[in-house]
Design a protein around this motif. Structure first.
Motif, mmCIF file in Angstrom:
data_model
loop_
_atom_site.group_PDB
_atom_site.id
_atom_site.type_symbol
_atom_site.label_atom_id
_atom_site.label_comp_id
_atom_site.label_asym_id
_atom_site.label_seq_id
_atom_site.Cartn_x
_atom_site.Cartn_y
_atom_site.Cartn_z
ATOM 1 N N ILE A 5 0.959 -0.902 -0.017
ATOM 2 C CA ILE A 5 -0.131 0.099 -0.062
ATOM 3 C C ILE A 5 1.043 1.233 -0.042
ATOM 4 N N GLU A 6 1.741 1.394 0.877
ATOM 5 C CA GLU A 6 2.912 2.444 0.801
ATOM 6 C C GLU A 6 3.570 2.801 -0.487
ATOM 7 N N GLN A 7 3.972 1.564 -0.953
ATOM 8 C CA GLN A 7 4.560 1.504 -2.439
ATOM 9 C C GLN A 7 3.729 2.205 -3.533
ATOM 10 N N LEU A 8 2.332 1.659 -3.522
ATOM 11 C CA LEU A 8 1.290 2.262 -4.433
ATOM 12 C C LEU A 8 1.168 3.768 -4.160
ATOM 13 N N LEU A 9 1.189 4.049 -2.973
ATOM 14 C CA LEU A 9 0.857 5.481 -2.781
ATOM 15 C C LEU A 9 2.139 6.351 -3.336
ATOM 16 N N ASN A 10 3.251 5.632 -3.102
ATOM 17 C CA ASN A 10 4.827 6.473 -3.444
ATOM 18 C C ASN A 10 4.546 6.542 -5.100
ATOM 19 N N PRO A 129 3.655 12.019 10.173
ATOM 20 C CA PRO A 129 2.771 10.817 9.240
ATOM 21 C C PRO A 129 1.408 10.981 9.648
ATOM 22 N N VAL A 130 0.614 10.613 8.520
ATOM 23 C CA VAL A 130 -0.860 10.610 8.658
ATOM 24 C C VAL A 130 -1.344 9.305 8.492
ATOM 25 N N GLN A 131 -2.242 8.865 9.355
ATOM 26 C CA GLN A 131 -2.842 7.538 9.000
ATOM 27 C C GLN A 131 -3.795 7.492 8.290
ATOM 28 N N ILE A 132 -3.259 6.665 7.072
ATOM 29 C CA ILE A 132 -4.502 6.650 5.965
ATOM 30 C C ILE A 132 -5.428 5.474 6.189
ATOM 31 N N ILE A 133 -5.157 4.281 6.670
ATOM 32 C CA ILE A 133 -5.879 3.120 7.036
ATOM 33 C C ILE A 133 -5.467 2.661 8.551
ATOM 34 N N PRO A 134 -6.331 1.924 9.332
ATOM 35 C CA PRO A 134 -5.351 1.400 10.645
ATOM 36 C C PRO A 134 -4.174 0.643 10.269
ATOM 37 N N GLY A 135 -3.145 0.996 10.813
ATOM 38 C CA GLY A 135 -1.839 0.397 10.645
ATOM 39 C C GLY A 135 -0.926 0.865 9.474
ATOM 40 N N VAL A 136 -1.479 1.798 8.598
ATOM 41 C CA VAL A 136 -0.741 2.388 7.652
ATOM 42 C C VAL A 136 -0.477 3.854 7.834
ATOM 43 N N TYR A 137 0.690 4.460 7.762
ATOM 44 C CA TYR A 137 0.916 5.816 7.936
ATOM 45 C C TYR A 137 1.653 6.366 6.951
ATOM 46 N N TYR A 138 1.453 7.445 6.452
ATOM 47 C CA TYR A 138 2.186 7.949 5.257
ATOM 48 C C TYR A 138 2.354 9.388 5.398
ATOM 49 N N TYR A 141 3.713 15.108 3.895
ATOM 50 C CA TYR A 141 3.882 16.078 2.556
ATOM 51 C C TYR A 141 3.691 15.342 1.404
ATOM 52 N N ARG A 142 4.172 13.980 1.188
ATOM 53 C CA ARG A 142 3.617 13.306 0.090
ATOM 54 C C ARG A 142 2.178 13.241 -0.068
ATOM 55 N N LEU A 143 1.381 13.157 0.868
ATOM 56 C CA LEU A 143 0.203 13.255 0.735
ATOM 57 C C LEU A 143 -0.406 14.319 0.228
ATOM 58 N N MET A 144 0.071 15.573 0.762
ATOM 59 C CA MET A 144 -0.040 17.065 0.147
ATOM 60 C C MET A 144 0.140 16.921 -1.406
ATOM 61 N N ILE A 145 1.180 16.325 -1.723
ATOM 62 C CA ILE A 145 1.556 16.302 -3.158
ATOM 63 C C ILE A 145 0.358 15.775 -4.008
ATOM 64 N N ILE A 146 -0.073 14.702 -3.301
ATOM 65 C CA ILE A 146 -1.048 14.017 -4.126
ATOM 66 C C ILE A 146 -2.392 14.636 -4.208
ATOM 67 N N LEU A 147 -2.677 15.155 -3.226
ATOM 68 C CA LEU A 147 -3.907 16.136 -3.209
ATOM 69 C C LEU A 147 -3.957 17.106 -4.021
ATOM 70 N N VAL A 148 -2.810 17.969 -3.835
ATOM 71 C CA VAL A 148 -2.544 19.093 -4.745
ATOM 72 C C VAL A 148 -2.397 18.857 -6.466
ATOM 73 N N LEU A 254 7.417 0.899 -8.122
ATOM 74 C CA LEU A 254 7.167 -0.687 -7.677
ATOM 75 C C LEU A 254 8.435 -1.604 -8.137
ATOM 76 N N GLY A 255 8.945 -1.080 -9.282
ATOM 77 C CA GLY A 255 9.906 -1.712 -9.922
ATOM 78 C C GLY A 255 11.305 -1.698 -8.771
ATOM 79 N N ARG A 256 11.662 -0.354 -8.518
ATOM 80 C CA ARG A 256 12.812 -0.155 -7.541
ATOM 81 C C ARG A 256 12.410 -0.716 -6.205
ATOM 82 N N ALA A 257 11.018 -0.923 -5.974
ATOM 83 C CA ALA A 257 10.894 -1.306 -4.524
ATOM 84 C C ALA A 257 10.991 -3.046 -4.432
ATOM 85 N N PHE A 258 10.316 -3.450 -5.362
ATOM 86 C CA PHE A 258 10.372 -5.037 -5.190
ATOM 87 C C PHE A 258 11.176 -5.846 -6.103
#
Length: 305
Positions: A5-10, A129-138, A141-148, A254-258
């Protein structure tokens, strides 16, 4: 699962950042038929302006707004003083001229800010960090980039598709001679389009600045990805740039992560770590090659009018 989930958001965040850069490039290229290699320099200038204005004002938001305005003004001045004389010229002339602008901006930055890079610190409220869903923090600033970036994409779509100015922009992409004959100031229209493209590049640069070091030449590598995106999405298509940027951002992230973990099953750790980034980049260009074979005009080509 949390890592996925974190890498998908990245990947989404990186893709939307690429969209801001590619959207301005596809507007200028698709509407004005102008190849602007200096688009990456405007991205770099947005980052330098942001670092400077934030340091002067002590406010991240105010500094970012001033940097956005400064990049918009720089784009307008650049178009008015130099680039409008290249309209109608061969693309090779445009490439050579704008490559010269890359060298000019790099030397100008070195003269004004020095050869060392700059840092753009974030305010405290953007570092938590901001809690996106239980147990997942993001990161906030990166969340703000997505929203903007999503808000800018929606606004850009509305302007291009639902306003009179957007109608003129689309008409200019189709038949610039006709709208000129109808009394529309085509030079002013092109100046506005170029200024909008510069502002989008500056916005991408200032938002990337806190993540990476602000340095000379930072826009040159990412400009290559922007050209890949507009080829995949379709030249002149905002929707195509948006979708292609998401694809490219996801593939790269995802390529760089996995890929390193997958490659370690058949390669040594050092070899896998070295090969994974290269393979991630290769996948992007492989996607572009496949699209060019299957749909030479791109996945979502601009509508023919």
């Amino acid at each position: 699962m949390y890592l996925v989930i974190e890498q998908l958001l990245n990947g989404l965040q990186f893709g939307l950042l690429l969209f801001l850069l590619a959207a301005g490039l596809t507007l200028v290229f698709g509407i004005m038929d102008f190849v602007n290699l200096a688009h990456g320099s405007l991205y770099m200038m947005g980052a330098y302006f942001a670092a400077t204005f934030v340091a002067w004002t002590g406010s991240f938001v105010l500094g970012a707004l001033l940097a956005l305005g400064a990049t918009l003004l720089l784009g307008i001045v650049l178009e008015f003083s130099a680039l409008r004389h290249l309209y109608g010229r061969d693309h090779l002339d445009q490439v050579l001229a704008t490559f010269g602008l890359i060298l000019f901006f790099n030397d100008a930055v070195r003269l004004i800010w020095g050869p060392a890079g700059l840092a753009l610190p974030l305010p405290t409220w953007l570092t938590v960090p901001v809690q996106i869903i239980p147990g997942v923090y993001y990161p906030a600033y990166r969340l703000m980039i997505i929203l903007v970036a999503l808000a800018v994409a929606a606004l850009l779509y509305l302007v291009v598709m639902r306003t009179r100015v957007g109608m003129l922009i689309r008409a200019g992409a189709s038949n610039r001679e006709m709208i000129g004959a109808l009394g529309i100031n085509i030079k002013l229209l092109f100046t506005l389009v170029f200024g909008l493209g510069a502002a989008l590049a500056g916005l991408a640069g200032l938002m990337q600045a806190p993540i990476l070091t602000v340095q000379i030449g930072m826009g040159e590598n990412i400009l290559i990805l922007a050209f890949v995106i507009i080829v995949i999405g379709g030249i002149g298509s905002i929707r195509g740039a948006f979708m292609a940027a998401i694809f490219v951002g996801m593939i790269d992230t995802l390529g760089r992560a996995f890929l390193p973990d997958l490659l370690r099953k058949v390669l040594s750790g050092a070899a896998a770590s070295t090969a994974a980034p290269a393979l991630s980049s290769m996948l992007i260009y492989l996607l572009m090659a496949i699209v060019l074979v299957v749909r030479p005009e791109g996945l979502f080509p601009a509508a023919k009018r």
